[in-house]
Scaffold this active site. Structure first.
Site, mmCIF file in Angstrom:
data_model
loop_
_atom_site.group_PDB
_atom_site.id
_atom_site.type_symbol
_atom_site.label_atom_id
_atom_site.label_comp_id
_atom_site.label_asym_id
_atom_site.label_seq_id
_atom_site.Cartn_x
_atom_site.Cartn_y
_atom_site.Cartn_z
ATOM 1 N N SER A 47 0.830 -1.214 0.000
ATOM 2 C CA SER A 47 0.000 0.000 0.000
ATOM 3 C C SER A 47 0.860 1.259 0.000
ATOM 4 O O SER A 47 0.606 2.195 -0.763
ATOM 5 C CB SER A 47 -0.921 -0.001 1.225
ATOM 6 O OG SER A 47 -1.677 -1.182 1.297
ATOM 7 N N TYR A 136 -1.630 -10.941 3.277
ATOM 8 C CA TYR A 136 -1.828 -9.540 3.679
ATOM 9 C C TYR A 136 -3.327 -9.340 3.876
ATOM 10 O O TYR A 136 -4.089 -9.292 2.921
ATOM 11 C CB TYR A 136 -1.273 -8.619 2.596
ATOM 12 C CG TYR A 136 -1.298 -7.128 2.902
ATOM 13 C CD1 TYR A 136 -1.837 -6.607 4.075
ATOM 14 C CD2 TYR A 136 -0.763 -6.226 1.988
ATOM 15 C CE1 TYR A 136 -1.845 -5.249 4.336
ATOM 16 C CE2 TYR A 136 -0.765 -4.856 2.226
ATOM 17 C CZ TYR A 136 -1.312 -4.375 3.398
ATOM 18 O OH TYR A 136 -1.327 -3.024 3.647
ATOM 19 N N LYS A 164 0.299 -10.714 7.524
ATOM 20 C CA LYS A 164 0.416 -9.284 7.833
ATOM 21 C C LYS A 164 -1.001 -8.810 8.108
ATOM 22 O O LYS A 164 -1.795 -8.641 7.179
ATOM 23 C CB LYS A 164 1.034 -8.511 6.672
ATOM 24 C CG LYS A 164 1.103 -6.996 6.889
ATOM 25 C CD LYS A 164 1.562 -6.292 5.623
ATOM 26 C CE LYS A 164 1.722 -4.799 5.773
ATOM 27 N NZ LYS A 164 0.560 -4.077 6.276
ATOM 28 N N GLY A 189 -0.289 -4.810 11.688
ATOM 29 C CA GLY A 189 -0.369 -3.883 10.566
ATOM 30 C C GLY A 189 -0.708 -2.464 10.955
ATOM 31 O O GLY A 189 0.000 -1.523 10.575
ATOM 32 N N ASP A 191 -0.436 0.799 12.544
ATOM 33 C CA ASP A 191 0.628 1.406 13.348
ATOM 34 C C ASP A 191 0.097 1.982 14.657
ATOM 35 O O ASP A 191 0.827 2.071 15.642
ATOM 36 C CB ASP A 191 1.310 2.514 12.538
ATOM 37 C CG ASP A 191 1.920 1.997 11.249
ATOM 38 O OD1 ASP A 191 1.839 0.779 10.992
ATOM 39 O OD2 ASP A 191 2.461 2.816 10.478
#
Length: 303
Positions: A47, A136, A164, A189, A191
């Site tokens: 991304s 992901y 992830k 993933g 943050d």
């Protein structure tokens, strides 16, 4: 072997020249800058790499230049999710040729496919190379949230080594860990929840804001590893204030990040449309967010 996938792994940003084309020089400069910060690896072409707005040739170029710059120095994960299985497999095989350590992919995009089609897509990528594979999971952009039942089916393939996980509920991390074998890797993933993700079972993190403030995430990981949970909570609070500021301007978060990096002397261009570039008076506000990052780094240098 799987220890090399644990720790702080920034999602690599798309690097363009002033005309908006892929820049080898700027990819190498960003690669070396992040390497110098002491990170564990890089997640390339996801991304943060603006993958869905780039051609296959551009994505291959980015994979190539990062590998040439850092192969053997860091763990390199290639995100190969693409609009078609054919393109995804082509990227996967190319990443294997370049010597990447693992592959990763979002589920198929645009069409709302049944889970059986998503399973087939991931399996075809997995079976196209000898590299390990990392799912992901990012339901807020793809519309699909990895189910535990699909994860268990895919785990029959030895190449699947991790997820992830970018869904917001931290419980998903715990459920994925519980469903898999002991060595299975789950990356946090979002943050904004790095600390809580790690405490509930994540083995490390892959994140889009790590690259603009790697020092803070490396310090957060140090606090967690040493059991200093009070400081871990405090640094997550400061990180979240910065993330909110990064998302507060008229422009993509990545355009703000790139402006801050430019102020630091790491010019990697702007973002590609339809992502919105930073403009107007907001250009000046990036300096203030950079100061927030610098003050937080200084705050925790002696912690």
């Amino acid at each position: 072997m799987l220890n090399k996938f644990k720790g702080i792994i920034p999602a690599f940003y798309a690097c363009y020249d002033d005309a908006g084309e892929i820049s080898q020089e700027r990819i190498i400069k960003l690669s070396q800058y992040l390497y110098g910060k002491g990170i564990k690896g890089l997640y390339v072409g996801g991304s943060s790499g603006e993958c869905i707005y780039q051609s296959l040739a551009e994505r291959k170029a980015t994979l190539k230049y990062v590998a040439e710059s850092l192969q053997g120095k860091l763990t390199l994960i290639a995100h190969v999710g693409a609009p078609s299985t054919k393109e995804s497999v082509e990227l996967a095989k190319y990443a294997e040729e370049l010597g990447y350590d693992a592959l990763s992919a979002i589920p198929p995009i645009y069409f709302q496919l049944p889970e059986s089609a998503i399973e087939k897509y991931w399996l075809e990528i997995m079976n196209s190379t000898e590299l390990p594979f990392i799912i992901y999971n990012i339901p807020q952009t793809t519309g699909y949230n990895l189910s535990v039942s699909l994860l268990k089916r895919l785990l029959k393939n030895d190449k699947l080594i991790g997820v992830k996980n970018s869904s917001m509920p931290v419980m998903d991390i715990e459920r994925f860990k519980a469903a898999a074998h002991e060595e299975f890797i789950v990356f946090n993933g979002p943050d904004e929840q790095y600390v809580s993700g790690r405490l509930i079972g994540a083995d490390g993190g892959i994140g889009g804001t790590y690259g603009v403030m790697p020092e803070l995430f490396l310090k957060a990981e140090e606090f967690i590893a040493t059991g200093n949970f009070s400081n871990a909570r405090e640094i997550q609070h400061d990180i979240n204030d910065i993330i909110i500021a990064l998302c507060s301007l008229n422009g993509s978060m990545y355009s703000v990040i790139k402006e801050i990096l430019k102020i630091r002397g790491i010019n990697i261009g702007s973002v590609r449309g339809p992502l919105e570039a930073l403009h107007g008076e907001d250009l000046g506000k990036a300096e203030g967010i950079k100061r927030m990052i610098d003050e937080a780094i200084e705050k925790y240098q002696m912690a």
